[in-house]
Design an enzyme around this catalytic site. Structure first.
Site, PDB file in Angstrom:
ATOM      1  N   ASP A  63     -15.134  54.630   0.810  1.00  0.00           N
ATOM      2  CA  ASP A  63     -14.875  55.506   1.946  1.00  0.00           C
ATOM      3  C   ASP A  63     -13.500  56.160   1.845  1.00  0.00           C
ATOM      4  O   ASP A  63     -13.344  57.362   2.055  1.00  0.00           O
ATOM      5  CB  ASP A  63     -15.007  54.722   3.259  1.00  0.00           C
ATOM      6  CG  ASP A  63     -14.344  53.347   3.190  1.00  0.00           C
ATOM      7  OD1 ASP A  63     -13.582  53.081   2.228  1.00  0.00           O
ATOM      8  OD2 ASP A  63     -14.588  52.532   4.092  1.00  0.00           O
ATOM      9  N   ASP A  86     -31.120  48.211   0.630  1.00  0.00           N
ATOM     10  CA  ASP A  86     -30.844  47.554  -0.645  1.00  0.00           C
ATOM     11  C   ASP A  86     -31.211  46.068  -0.604  1.00  0.00           C
ATOM     12  O   ASP A  86     -30.781  45.304  -1.480  1.00  0.00           O
ATOM     13  CB  ASP A  86     -29.353  47.683  -0.996  1.00  0.00           C
ATOM     14  CG  ASP A  86     -29.099  48.778  -2.027  1.00  0.00           C
ATOM     15  OD1 ASP A  86     -30.076  49.430  -2.443  1.00  0.00           O
ATOM     16  OD2 ASP A  86     -27.940  48.983  -2.408  1.00  0.00           O
TER      17      ASP A  86
END
EC number: 2.4.1.32
Length: 534
Positions: free
Chosen positions: A293, A140
């Site tokens: 997460d 990214d």
């Protein structure tokens, strides 16, 4: 005539003086009334509330400590509880290698110039048949130079026979969760049975897959194998030593206990292996919070899937070496779970595939006691109530609450890192200051304020010995970049309380107040960690 004027002026002055004295006297009386009828009862109520919270925090620490101790004493290692026979193939031919499941290794990164080679190299050196392994680098980066370096590194390993996929996207929508979600949409991922994930600074050992994947192969109800983090820069500075103590406790006690009690714990976002089927069944990666997460782990856990923590497998990683990076990380780690708890509370209670006790663990222990009550108690009791007590001698705090419970909590935390036992008092003072930052982030997340979804990638420095040219002394940094008003305000309040206690009270409580104020000032001016020039 002049005498009459002088006499009249004198009378006016006396009248003014009497009026001022009356006003002052009324203000003093009002203060005494407010003090005795409002402030003292409020502080006494706060003492009682802190009593309850301190018992909750201590009980949670003792409970988790006992569970992890029993696991170690009875040697209830994951290898004894779960079948994890290694994948062994006698014939090194195509048919033999086909018995190995297809594994996808994901490495999300963003402008990771200092560490990209470490993670990519470690992933490509994993011991696994090359035709059964795909290394997916999800870049990214917005820096064109870094992007080109990462692409060339992937090409270099590709020429060595490793199946490396270099993937980019148009924007950073969803940040890490969006990056991982985009990576999972690639066609070649559908042929992979398991997904291992590593952040850009993580360096898994070559036998990582050989030790973790068998747990998933032989135990169809297992969704996740989480391993332990090991820190390559723990000795760099005092800041990293403090972090090591907290993280070691998290893995050795909290993760161990969660895994042993109900096969549930928060996924750490890296150094773990997922069953791809579970990621799909749980709805994939969500970017609704900065705790993507933990979000995935909760959704998978509510579907009845089980997790296992294997502390014997260690993956090298890097701790934030600058206070700015550490504060950003802690903001994300506190804000995200608070917002996630708000969004998923009723979903947890309504879940039908998990037991009552597992729901209780998820809501009470995992969120309320560990992340909300503990954070609030740590900041309010040590940084607000105790210094306020100096100015209100009518308020008494029992000795067991003032000394015994904090001492017990500190000692329970020290078991994670025995080599740093001599730093435990300093760690205690440091954590009291960071509790302010975490509490602020928790409130921002819970009320979805402006920074609730702020994602700042934790800065990595790689090998600190190679960066001496960019590491500068703190005084060379701009003052405004090292100025944290809340910490400095609380530090000033603690210092004032310490001076007042020293001058007007017959005790030695000022020693704690002065020590705590120094740590507040050290963090308020960023006099901890290394300072890196821009």
């Amino acid at each position: 005539m002049q005498g009459d004027l002088a006499l009249r002026a004198g009378g006016d002055r006396l009248l003014v003086a009497d009026t001022v004295a009356a006003v002052v006297e009324s203000l003093v009386q009002a203060w005494r009334q407010v003090r005795m009828e409002l402030l003292v009862p409020l502080l006494r109520g706060a003492v009682v509330a802190c009593m309850v919270m301190s018992v909750i925090v201590l009980a949670e620490k003792v409970f988790l400590g006992v569970v992890s101790a029993v696991v170690k004493l009875l040697r209830r290692r994951p290898a004894r509880l779960y079948r994890c026979d290694p994948v062994v193939v006698e014939d090194d031919d195509e048919a033999g290698r086909a018995s190995f499941p297809m594994v996808l290794v994901q490495i999300p990164m963003y402008n990771e110039k200092e560490v990209y080679q470490l993670s990519i190299g470690a992933a490509c050196r994993l011991t696994w048949p090359a035709d059964r392994l795909i290394v997916q680098v999800l870049d990214d980066s917005t820096d064109a130079i870094v992007k080109e370096l990462v692409r060339k590194e992937c090409e270099r390993w590709g020429k060595k026979g490793i199946n490396v996929k270099y993937e980019t996207r148009k924007d950073r929508a969803g940040y890490k969760a969006g990056n991982l979600r985009e990576g999972m949409r690639r066609g070649y991922v559908q042929g992979c049975e398991f997904v291992a994930m590593f952040d850009a600074d993580f360096q898994p050992p070559p036998d990582f897959l050989l030790k973790t994947v068998p747990f998933l192969v032989h135990n169809p109800r297992l969704a996740l194998v989480q391993t332990r983090w090991e820190f390559v820069n723990a000795n760099d500075c005092l800041l990293t030593r403090m972090q090591e103590m907290s993280m070691d406790y998290h893995f050795k006690v909290e993760q161990e206990a969660g895994s042993s009690l109900c096969n549930f714990f928060g996924y750490n976002g890296t150094a773990g292996v997922w069953r791809r089927q579970v990621i799909d069944e749980s709805g994939g990666w969500e970017d609704r919070t900065t705790a993507e997460d933990m979000d995935l782990a909760l959704r998978a856990g509510l579907l009845g899937w089980e997790f296992v923590y294997v502390g014997s497998i260690k993956v090298k990683s890097e701790l934030p070496s600058t206070l700015k990076a550490y504060r950003s990380q802690q903001h994300r780690w506190s804000c995200g779970p608070a917002l996630l708890f708000k969004k998923m509370f009723w979903e947890i209670l309504a879940a039908k595939k998990v037991s009552f006790w597992k729901k209780l663990y998820m809501t009470y222990d995992f969120f309320i006691a560990r992340r909300i009550i503990s954070t609030f108690f740590t900041f309010f009791f040590f940084s607000v109530l105790l210094p306020m007590k100096v100015f209100f001698p009518e308020v008494q705090i029992p000795l067991w609450q003032l000394i015994l419970i904090p001492t017990a909590i500190i000692l329970l935390h020290s078991v994670g890192t025995p080599r740093s036992i001599h730093l435990i008092i300093l760690w205690f003072l440091f954590e009291n200051v960071m509790a302010l930052h975490r509490l602020k982030a928790t409130l921002i997340g819970f009320f979805e304020a402006g920074r609730a979804n702020e994602w700042i990638v934790t800065q990595k420095l790689g090998n600190i010995q190679k960066l001496k040219s960019i590491v500068t002394v703190t005084k060379n940094c701009r003052f405004k970049d090292r100025f944290h008003c809340l910490e400095l305000f609380i530090g000033g309040f603690l210092l004032t309380s310490a001076c007042y206690d020293y001058l007007y009270r017959d005790d030695i409580f000022y020693i704690f107040l002065l020590s705590q104020s120094i740590i507040y000032f050290a963090i308020g001016f960023e006099f901890m960690g290394v300072s890196v020039s821009s």
